[in-house]
Design a protein around this motif. Structure first.
Motif, PDB file in Angstrom:
ATOM      1  N   GLU A   1       0.769  -1.058   0.072  1.00  0.00           N
ATOM      2  CA  GLU A   1       0.069   0.150  -0.019  1.00  0.00           C
ATOM      3  C   GLU A   1       0.856   1.331   0.044  1.00  0.00           C
ATOM      4  O   GLU A   1       2.032   1.309   0.509  1.00  0.00           O
ATOM      5  CB  GLU A   1      -0.914  -0.072   1.248  1.00  0.00           C
ATOM      6  N   GLY A   2       0.557   2.088  -0.460  1.00  0.00           N
ATOM      7  CA  GLY A   2       1.385   3.504  -0.734  1.00  0.00           C
ATOM      8  C   GLY A   2       0.858   4.440  -1.840  1.00  0.00           C
ATOM      9  O   GLY A   2       0.029   4.048  -2.925  1.00  0.00           O
ATOM     10  N   GLU A   3       0.823   5.662  -1.805  1.00  0.00           N
ATOM     11  CA  GLU A   3       0.383   6.958  -2.476  1.00  0.00           C
ATOM     12  C   GLU A   3       1.345   6.651  -3.949  1.00  0.00           C
ATOM     13  O   GLU A   3       2.330   5.883  -4.070  1.00  0.00           O
ATOM     14  CB  GLU A   3       0.926   8.148  -2.158  1.00  0.00           C
ATOM     15  N   SER A   4       0.510   7.132  -4.878  1.00  0.00           N
ATOM     16  CA  SER A   4       1.300   7.232  -6.358  1.00  0.00           C
ATOM     17  C   SER A   4       2.694   7.672  -6.332  1.00  0.00           C
ATOM     18  O   SER A   4       2.903   8.722  -5.612  1.00  0.00           O
ATOM     19  CB  SER A   4       0.419   7.946  -7.313  1.00  0.00           C
ATOM     20  N   GLY A   5       3.557   7.009  -6.942  1.00  0.00           N
ATOM     21  CA  GLY A   5       4.945   7.537  -7.065  1.00  0.00           C
ATOM     22  C   GLY A   5       5.961   7.287  -5.956  1.00  0.00           C
ATOM     23  O   GLY A   5       6.857   7.640  -6.022  1.00  0.00           O
TER      24      GLY A   5
END
Length: 272
Positions: free
Chosen positions: A33-37
């Motif tokens: 899981e993680g934000e874009s980029g």
């Protein structure tokens, strides 16, 4: 220095590297899981490399392929199964045999595709589009990733809960760049060295003031945004040492505005 391309010496990234080393030798599915980029694919590739699996690392961005093509991309198809199917084609699942399949942006999958993926994960049966028989010999490890909140999608009945638990055996969270600002100078130097090595450019460094501005920026696009900025600076800057006025307005104005107070300000809707 980087480890399998995962750069940064902050405690947050050290924890990510430790988790990768710990879970890689297992056969368990991993959910990143993680934000874009933020570098979710780099983390997935590191897990594959450390796992010792002999097959390839195969990546598929589920959000970049329309549903009708995604089925063929994932499972493959046989000749004549649809218009344009001039020959048999292997899907990503078959290509990843013996290795790892990385499904990026899995939250963008339709419910129908989620059902097909779940059936494969539960039975191991791989049936190409247009084929009348299944093949059951594929041995792959699945790593999935998303920048969406899958628990919210489950509550909205837009993502299957049973598929989520099948994918989320081991959970890894890759932190956004704003939560590991101490990594920014190292990342800048890495991208600067990589970009300047590929051509003759005037720029070779950033002034302390320019670097300070970069460390105070919130980086909504995370590491990818930082890399793009450094590459753009190298190409467009006409002096050897980049100054704050060479930076985009949203970055260079921060030291004189929102970040002049040293205390942390409250997050607002615009931050989100």
């Amino acid at each position: 220095d980087s480890w399998h391309g995962i750069a940064g010496q902050s405690p947050a990234m050290a924890a990510v590297r430790q988790q990768v080393a710990r879970v890689a030798p297992t056969e368990a599915s991993v959910f990143i899981e993680g934000e874009s980029g933020v570098g979710k694919e780099l983390v997935a590739a590191a897990i594959h490399t450390e796992s010792g699996r002999s097959g390839p690392f195969v990546a598929l961005n589920c959000g970049a392929v329309p549903e009708d093509l995604l089925t063929s991309q994932l499972f493959g198809h046989v000749k004549g199964s649809f218009t344009g199917a001039y020959r048999d084609k292997q899907g990503k699942l078959e290509l990843a045999d013996g290795g790892t399949l990385f499904l990026d942006e899995v939250g963008e999958m339709t419910l129908r595709m989620q059902g097909l993926l779940l059936r494969f994960l539960e039975t191991g049966e791989l049936q190409k589009v247009g084929a009348d028989r299944s093949r059951t010999t594929v041995n792959i490890r699945v790593i999935a990733a998303t920048n969406r909140n899958l628990r919210e999608l489950i509550a909205q009945q837009a993502f299957r809960e049973d598929l989520f638990y099948r994918l989320n055996v081991i959970h890894l969270l890759v932190p956004p760049l704003r939560e590991r600002r101490t990594d920014i100078p190292d990342l800048v130097q890495r991208f600067l060295h990589r970009t300047t090595a590929s051509g003759h450019y005037a720029m070779r460094a950033l002034s302390p003031e320019a670097m300070d501005a970069l460390t105070k920026y919130s980086w909504p696009g995370n590491v990818r945004e930082l890399q793009n900025l450094v590459e753009r600076l190298v190409v467009t800057c006409q002096r050897e040492v980049a100054q704050p006025d060479d930076l985009p307005p949203e970055i260079r104005l921060l030291p004189f505005g929102a970040y002049r107070p040293r205390r942390e300000r409250r997050r607002t809707v615009s931050d989100e």
